[in-house]
Scaffold this motif. Structure first.
Motif, PDB file in Angstrom:
ATOM      1  N   LEU A 424      -9.637  15.642   1.382  1.00 20.31           N
ATOM      2  CA  LEU A 424      -9.758  17.074   1.052  1.00 20.31           C
ATOM      3  C   LEU A 424     -10.940  17.741   1.741  1.00 20.31           C
ATOM      4  O   LEU A 424     -11.098  18.957   1.666  1.00 20.31           O
ATOM      5  N   THR A 425     -11.803  16.936   2.386  1.00 23.84           N
ATOM      6  CA  THR A 425     -12.996  17.511   3.035  1.00 23.84           C
ATOM      7  C   THR A 425     -12.952  17.358   4.548  1.00 23.84           C
ATOM      8  O   THR A 425     -13.980  17.133   5.185  1.00 23.84           O
ATOM      9  N   GLY A 426     -11.735  17.421   5.095  1.00 21.69           N
ATOM     10  CA  GLY A 426     -11.619  17.492   6.552  1.00 21.69           C
ATOM     11  C   GLY A 426     -11.446  16.188   7.290  1.00 21.69           C
ATOM     12  O   GLY A 426     -11.715  16.116   8.489  1.00 21.69           O
ATOM     13  N   HIS A 427     -11.033  15.129   6.606  1.00 22.10           N
ATOM     14  CA  HIS A 427     -10.805  13.841   7.274  1.00 22.10           C
ATOM     15  C   HIS A 427      -9.346  13.430   7.129  1.00 22.10           C
ATOM     16  O   HIS A 427      -8.727  13.697   6.096  1.00 22.10           O
ATOM     17  N   LEU A 428      -8.821  12.756   8.158  1.00 17.50           N
ATOM     18  CA  LEU A 428      -7.496  12.150   8.044  1.00 17.50           C
ATOM     19  C   LEU A 428      -7.695  10.727   7.522  1.00 17.50           C
ATOM     20  O   LEU A 428      -8.420   9.932   8.135  1.00 17.50           O
ATOM     21  N   VAL A 429      -7.096  10.424   6.374  1.00 18.60           N
ATOM     22  CA  VAL A 429      -7.266   9.107   5.737  1.00 18.60           C
ATOM     23  C   VAL A 429      -5.940   8.353   5.774  1.00 18.60           C
ATOM     24  O   VAL A 429      -4.923   8.857   5.306  1.00 18.60           O
ATOM     25  N   LEU A 430      -5.964   7.149   6.357  1.00 20.78           N
ATOM     26  CA  LEU A 430      -4.788   6.266   6.391  1.00 20.78           C
ATOM     27  C   LEU A 430      -5.081   5.068   5.506  1.00 20.78           C
ATOM     28  O   LEU A 430      -6.184   4.513   5.557  1.00 20.78           O
ATOM     29  N   SER A 431      -4.108   4.656   4.704  1.00 23.47           N
ATOM     30  CA  SER A 431      -4.334   3.482   3.859  1.00 23.47           C
ATOM     31  C   SER A 431      -3.005   2.883   3.418  1.00 23.47           C
ATOM     32  O   SER A 431      -1.930   3.393   3.767  1.00 23.47           O
ATOM     33  N   THR A 432      -3.092   1.773   2.664  1.00 24.21           N
ATOM     34  CA  THR A 432      -1.894   1.101   2.147  1.00 24.21           C
ATOM     35  C   THR A 432      -1.993   0.965   0.634  1.00 24.21           C
ATOM     36  O   THR A 432      -3.079   0.977   0.055  1.00 24.21           O
ATOM     37  N   LEU A 433      -0.819   0.833   0.017  1.00 23.47           N
ATOM     38  CA  LEU A 433      -0.706   0.594  -1.430  1.00 23.47           C
ATOM     39  C   LEU A 433       0.435  -0.388  -1.651  1.00 23.47           C
ATOM     40  O   LEU A 433       1.317  -0.516  -0.799  1.00 23.47           O
ATOM     41  N   HIS A 434       0.434  -1.047  -2.780  1.00 22.57           N
ATOM     42  CA  HIS A 434       1.544  -1.941  -3.116  1.00 22.57           C
ATOM     43  C   HIS A 434       2.468  -1.231  -4.104  1.00 22.57           C
ATOM     44  O   HIS A 434       2.211  -1.208  -5.307  1.00 22.57           O
ATOM     45  N   THR A 435       3.529  -0.607  -3.591  1.00 26.83           N
ATOM     46  CA  THR A 435       4.546   0.010  -4.461  1.00 26.83           C
ATOM     47  C   THR A 435       5.933  -0.318  -3.909  1.00 26.83           C
ATOM     48  O   THR A 435       6.061  -0.724  -2.753  1.00 26.83           O
ATOM     49  N   ASN A 436       6.954  -0.131  -4.740  1.00 24.60           N
ATOM     50  CA  ASN A 436       8.312  -0.513  -4.340  1.00 24.60           C
ATOM     51  C   ASN A 436       8.964   0.481  -3.386  1.00 24.60           C
ATOM     52  O   ASN A 436       9.779   0.101  -2.556  1.00 24.60           O
ATOM     53  N   ASP A 437       8.648   1.775  -3.564  1.00 25.13           N
ATOM     54  CA  ASP A 437       9.236   2.774  -2.668  1.00 25.13           C
ATOM     55  C   ASP A 437       8.249   3.928  -2.506  1.00 25.13           C
ATOM     56  O   ASP A 437       7.168   3.942  -3.111  1.00 25.13           O
ATOM     57  N   ALA A 438       8.619   4.910  -1.684  1.00 25.95           N
ATOM     58  CA  ALA A 438       7.698   6.006  -1.378  1.00 25.95           C
ATOM     59  C   ALA A 438       7.411   6.897  -2.589  1.00 25.95           C
ATOM     60  O   ALA A 438       6.237   7.165  -2.896  1.00 25.95           O
ATOM     61  N   PRO A 439       8.423   7.397  -3.338  1.00 25.10           N
ATOM     62  CA  PRO A 439       8.128   8.303  -4.456  1.00 25.10           C
ATOM     63  C   PRO A 439       7.246   7.698  -5.546  1.00 25.10           C
ATOM     64  O   PRO A 439       6.417   8.392  -6.135  1.00 25.10           O
TER      65      PRO A 439
END
Length: 580
Positions: A424-439
């Motif tokens: 929210l303060t002007g950075h592009l953040v890429l990361s991963t999470l462990h979930t079954n699907d996108a929603p």
């Protein structure tokens, strides 16, 4: 300890110390020799000192079959006597139960775990004489005048031959001694067939295109398995006697502590070999975990030449790829890649980073572990044991003037909170999470404690992914499937009439599996204004999914079915990895 328990007087102690200076040997041995204390009293004191049970060897009968497990040279060299065996554990009586190298040597040659008990030097020497008979001593020398050597003299010689112990404060010498011993173990491995066996295991995995090697000890066998294209295959069962030798060899190669067998350890092996006239480097990430019957080792192969950074070749559908590329091109916001372990999330993130890696951008990554080195990217290795976790690294990144931040994994509220605020303060953040699907990723962030309005305003896109095996191009053939089965898998009735799936027959190139290589299935959910409104009112994952599909999201199952239509994979693979 002897003085404290009033077993000897200060005068007796001084007399023994004077005798020790003249004749050498351990203090306890000299006290017994001078008649100041009994043998069994020394044993009980040693037991308290080392925290190891004691034994009176004179009252113990040892089975000759157990005695044969340890050669006479080893018994005399380390002053030990094998007592009994229970399952995979061999109990040995020792004069010095802190001698790790003695226990390692015996474990190496017998294949059993070693459990020490303490006994006095005289008792051990007499037991060696009793059970091994007149076998030649390790330092073969005759007694005076060619007569027989008494047990007491034998023990005295063994003590005299032992190296002097370093001073209590001489820490440097201790570390150096441990290093030399590791090198000695490595040299010992080179003389034995174990080094060839480990090299064969590593090279065979590279040739077969394996992603992981599992070396697993069980009660009566050792199993080596390779993970090839996501599936584990039994490869070999080395002889049980090589179990500890193989594990020690891998630990030496990855610079792990071979004496530590109770705690998990992580290391790395880098090997170089010639392939088609060219030198080739491969890294192995090594994880060592104590199990019931020994240490299980898993090696992850990290081959830089196999790292596919071209996003068009990963398996994205055209529309999904366009959405993903648009999201990573934005100056700020959060892009999350989700999926289980081994689903190719790291490859997708590295591909995204390489796409937006330009001289004008400052890219910072926090990874656990750093799998591949990327030119122009500042990569930080997370170290939980010293407090450098994802949250700490991320907090420091914000003081490093970054444009793009990659966080290996969002595991807790703290990391998620800092990541959202950075987005929210002007950075592009890429990361991963462990979930079954996108929603369901949206609900996962909220469950972590992130407010819905923060999720709605920071999240740009979520990409869920899986890996399925590709049909081997060399032996592919049509695999006609009844229309009802295709409809059940998810095809429309109209598509089911036209689709002709393909399957690999099995050939030398694919090890008769019918599959060669893997391809990604992608579910890309772009967070539109309509979806943001649903997130703000706390909509369920099901409602978000329906809305995303209405807006054109290709689901994981649909992505798989499209690849079945193209003949890239099989229905079995898609059904195994995705849900309708």
């Amino acid at each position: 300890m002897l003085l404290k328990e009033k077993r000897i007087t200060p005068e007796q102690l001084q007399e023994a110390l004077n005798h020790q200076r003249q004749h050498g040997g351990k203090l306890g041995f000299n006290l017994i020799k001078l008649g100041s204390i009994r043998d069994d009293e020394i044993t009980s004191i040693l037991s308290k000192q080392y925290g190891v049970p004691s034994i009176t060897l004179g009252q113990f009968d040892v089975d000759p079959a157990i005695v044969k497990l340890v050669p006479v040279e080893t018994a005399q060299k380390y002053q030990v006597i094998p007592l009994s065996r229970s399952g995979a554990t061999l109990t040995i009586a020792m004069t010095d139960p802190t001698n790790v190298f003695a226990m390692d040597d015996i474990k190496f040659m017998t294949g059993y775990n070693v459990e020490p008990v303490v006994a006095s030097e005289i008792a051990v020497a007499e037991a060696i004489q009793k059970y091994y008979g007149n076998a030649p001593a390790a330092n073969a020398s005759t007694g005076r005048g060619g007569g027989s050597v008494s047990a007491l003299e034998m023990a005295s010689r063994a003590v005299d031959d032992m190296p002097a112990l370093p001073d209590a404060g001489d820490v440097e010498l201790l570390e150096e001694f441990e290093e030399i011993s590791a090198e000695a173990l490595a040299r010992q491995g080179e003389e034995a067939p174990v080094i060839k066996l480990v090299n064969v295991i590593l090279m065979s995995a590279i040739q077969k295109g394996a992603s992981d090697i599992h070396i697993e000890p069980y009660e009566k066998e050792v199993r080596v398995r390779y993970r090839i294209d996501g599936i584990l295959y039994n490869i070999m069962q080395p002889p049980m006697r090589f179990r500890d030798a193989i594990i020690s060899r891998v630990k030496i190669m990855s610079k792990l502590d071979i004496a530590e067998k109770r705690l998990p350890q992580d290391g790395r092996i880098k090997i170089r070999f010639q392939d088609g006239g060219q030198m080739h480097d491969i890294d192995f990430r090594v994880s060592c975990l104590p199990t019931l019957f020994g240490e299980k080792i898993v090696l992850r192969l990290l081959d830089k030449t196999k790292l596919m950074l071209d996003m068009t070749r990963l398996g994205f559908e055209a529309e999904s790829l366009t959405k993903f590329e648009a999201a990573i091109a934005k100056p700020w916001g959060m892009v999350l890649v989700t999926g289980p372990t081994g689903s190719g999330k790291t490859n997708t993130l590295y591909s995204a980073i390489s796409r937006i890696n330009t001289p004008e951008t400052n890219i910072m990554t926090a990874e656990d572990p750093v799998e591949f080195n990327l030119m122009g990217v500042n990569q930080v290795q997370v170290r939980e044991n010293i407090g450098l976790n994802f949250a700490a690294a991320l907090r420091s990144f914000l003081r490093q003037d970054p444009n793009i931040i990659l966080v290996g994994e969002i595991r807790d509220f703290e990391t998620a909170e800092i990541g959202v605020k950075a987005a929210l303060t002007g950075h592009l953040v890429l990361s991963t999470l462990h979930t079954n699907d996108a929603p369901s990723t949206v609900n996962r962030l909220m469950n972590m404690g992130i407010e819905p309005f923060l999720v709605a305003s920071s999240l740009n896109l979520v990409c869920a992914q899986r890996l399925v095996r590709r049909v081997c191009k060399n032996c592919t053939q049509p695999d006609p499937t009844p229309a009802p089965a295709l409809v059940q898998a998810g095809f429309s009735a109209e598509d089911a009439k036209k689709v002709v799936p393909r399957r690999g027959k099995g050939c030398d190139k694919c090890n008769n599996t019918g599959y060669k290589g893997r391809v990604g299935l992608y579910e890309v959910m772009e967070v539109t204004d309509d979806l943001r409104e649903l997130i703000l009112v706390g909509a369920s994952g099901l409602e978000l999914r329906r809305k995303a599909v209405d807006e054109g999201m290709v689901t994981l199952r649909r992505s798989g079915l499209l690849k079945v239509m193209e003949g890239v994979t099989t229905i079995e693979e898609v059904v195994r990895e995705t849900a309708r």
